[in-house]
Every structure is written in structure tokens, then in C-alpha cells.
Scaffold this motif. Structure first.
Motif, short mmCIF file in Angstrom:
data_model
loop_
_atom_site.label_atom_id
_atom_site.label_comp_id
_atom_site.label_asym_id
_atom_site.label_seq_id
_atom_site.Cartn_x
_atom_site.Cartn_y
_atom_site.Cartn_z
N GLN A 70 1.30 -1.37 0.28
CA GLN A 70 -0.27 0.38 0.36
C GLN A 70 0.59 1.17 0.22
O GLN A 70 1.74 0.95 1.19
N PRO A 71 0.22 1.77 -0.95
CA PRO A 71 1.24 3.61 -0.84
C PRO A 71 1.90 4.59 0.01
O PRO A 71 0.40 5.85 -0.15
N THR A 72 1.50 3.79 1.49
CA THR A 72 1.22 4.81 3.25
C THR A 72 2.12 5.69 3.16
O THR A 72 3.51 5.03 3.19
N VAL A 73 1.83 7.04 3.62
CA VAL A 73 2.24 7.90 3.63
C VAL A 73 1.45 9.05 5.56
O VAL A 73 0.29 9.30 5.28
N LEU A 74 3.05 8.55 6.04
CA LEU A 74 2.59 9.52 7.05
C LEU A 74 3.00 10.91 7.00
O LEU A 74 4.12 11.34 7.23
N VAL A 75 1.67 12.10 7.68
CA VAL A 75 2.11 13.43 7.17
C VAL A 75 1.66 13.88 8.59
O VAL A 75 0.68 13.88 9.07
N ILE A 76 3.36 14.45 9.06
CA ILE A 76 2.76 15.03 10.54
C ILE A 76 2.96 16.18 11.18
O ILE A 76 3.74 16.85 9.98
N GLU A 99 -1.70 7.12 0.06
CA GLU A 99 -2.92 7.07 1.26
C GLU A 99 -1.93 7.57 2.42
O GLU A 99 -1.28 7.01 3.12
N PRO A 100 -1.98 9.36 1.92
CA PRO A 100 -1.53 9.70 3.33
C PRO A 100 -2.66 9.53 4.90
O PRO A 100 -3.70 9.19 5.02
#
Length: 249
Positions: A70-76, A99-100
């Protein structure tokens, strides 16, 4: 003929002027001029910067290159302008089929910031209620972490919770970090020795002094700065390729 040689030599001399790295005061002065004299809106600037950040991320980490299924990204996101830029960046990443997930521990009461938050919620982008302190959980869940916490205006000598705790976690993760404008916790004026270590830095408008010896992938984003401002501050910005809104330095 001499005249032609002279003008081409002059042009060459112009092109090799070094890129200017901005101090904290210059960053604030340029932004004030954009808002007050050039009548840019704050929302407009944040949208330009956030979209450019998302495009830079797609160049540095194309969907096809991501390690996880999955193209997961965590944006803080932080509480100020950098946090708003992070929200816009997340929304555009969603449009680009990443997928943010957003972690936004201290939401601003500014209506502008709230608007950007609602836009993300309406795109069904999930918000985390807490950041796992167990580093392996972050490494396992996300391809990338976008650091949009503390911008150039932050006082790096006086970082309060929850951001000081988040920085401790970010120093331990193996997931690549992309920092927006200034890596969180770094002094704008100088390169950090013991701060977080982003793989990618996306400088906005013009790079800051702390980026002068940055050794990772470095993008300059936000191709909108009026020529008079570029000239006044002797920014010597590089030629952007074609119609691109960013360039890799």
C-alpha cells in the motif's frame, strides 16, 4: 564581435551567481512583502507550497518505487503555517493516489487551518489520535514520513511537547523522512548536528541557511516569486525546467 563576446561573457557571469540561502529575518520579510505589497493571500501561498511539496514527493518517491504493497505515507503536521502546508500536501498526495494518514496533535484555532483540515476530512484521509512511540510500528506501517511540523518561525531552542517527543521518535525510525522547508528542530540559520536526518528536503520559495550543507535530495518548490522580490533579495534562483513548479538542486 567584441561586443557580442562581452555580452555573452556577461550573461555567463550572471548564470553562475551562487544561490542565496536565507536567514530567518529574510524569510519573514519576503513573506510580509508577498502578503502586504503583492497582495498574495495566505491561503493562496499555502496551497501553492503544499501542492509543490506533493509533486516533489512524487518525483523523489514515485508510486512504483515504494517498498510496501500500500502506498502509505504519514504526514505529521504542526500548529502553524508548516502544518497547514502539510495538510495541503496530504490532500494532493491523495489525489496522486498515495494513501496519506495525518497526525495533527495540536490543531490551530485559525479558520484557515480549520478549512484545510476539513478539506482533508472530506477526502476521507484518516487522522491518527496518537503517534506510536514504538518505532517498529511506524517502520512497518508507512513508506514515508512527511515532517511538516516546525517551520522557519519556530524557536528551535524551546520546542515543547508534543513536538519534542515526536522528534525523539523521528530520530529513531528507519522510514525515510521528507522535511518541508526546514527540518523540524533545526535552527534556520545553521545545519543541525544532532537533529532529525531527513532523506529529502523541500525548500519553499528559496532555501534557508540551514540547507546550505544538506547532503540529501534537495528540491526547491514554489515557482511564483515576483521578479522584483527575486532581484531585491539577490536570490539568484535557478532556471526551472520547462513549466515545472519545482527543481532538484
Amino acid at each position: 564581435m567584441d561586443k557580442m563576446n562581452h555580452s555573452s561573457a556577461e550573461a555567463e557571469a550572471e548564470t553562475i551567481e551562487p544561490l542565496r540561502y536565507l536567514s530567518k529575518g529574510e524569510v519573514a520579510a519576503i513573506e510580509t512583502e508577498l502578503l502586504r505589497d503583492y497582495r498574495f493571500g495566505q491561503q493562496q501561498l499555502i496551497e501553492i507550497w503544499g501542492q509543490a511539496c506533493a509533486i516533489a514527493i512524487t518525483k523523489a518517491y514515485p508510486l512504483s518505487s515504494l517498498a510496501k504493497k500500500q502506498p502509505t505515507v504519514l504526514v505529521i503536521c504542526g500548529p502553524d503555517q508548516n502544518g497547514s502546508i502539510g495538510l495541503v500536501c496530504a490532500r494532493h498526495l491523495r489525489m496522486f493516489e498515495y494513501e496519506p494518514t495525518i497526525y495533527h496533535p495540536k490543531r490551530s484555532s485559525q479558520s484557515l487551518h480549520q478549512d484545510f483540515t476539513v478539506q482533508c476530512e472530506k477526502m476521507d484521509i484518516p487522522f491518527l489520535s496518537y503517534l506510536p512511540t514504538e518505532v517498529q510500528l511506524i517502520n512497518d506501517a508507512y513508506n514515508l514520513v512527511i515532517d511538516a511540523m516546525l517551520g522557519p518561525e519556530a524557536d528551535c531552542a524551546n520546542i515543547k511537547e508534543p513536538y519534542s517527543g515526536i522528534l525523539v521518535t523521528l530520530k529513531q525510525i528507519k522510514t525515510p523522512i521528507v522535511s518541508v522547508d526546514v527540518p523540524s528542530g533545526w535552527d534556520v540559520e545553521e545545519t543541525s548536528q544532532d537533529g532529525i536526518n531527513p532523506e529529502v528536503l523541500i525548500s519553499l520559495t528559496a532555501p534557508k541557511k540551514c540547507a546550505a550543507s544538506f547532503s540529501g535530495k534537495h528540491f526547491l518548490a514554489g515557482r511564483f516569486l515576483p521578479y522584483d522580490i527575486q532581484k531585491k533579495y539577490e536570490l539568484n534562483l535557478p532556471e526551472y525546467p520547462g513549466t515545472d513548479c519545482l527543481i532538484e538542486l
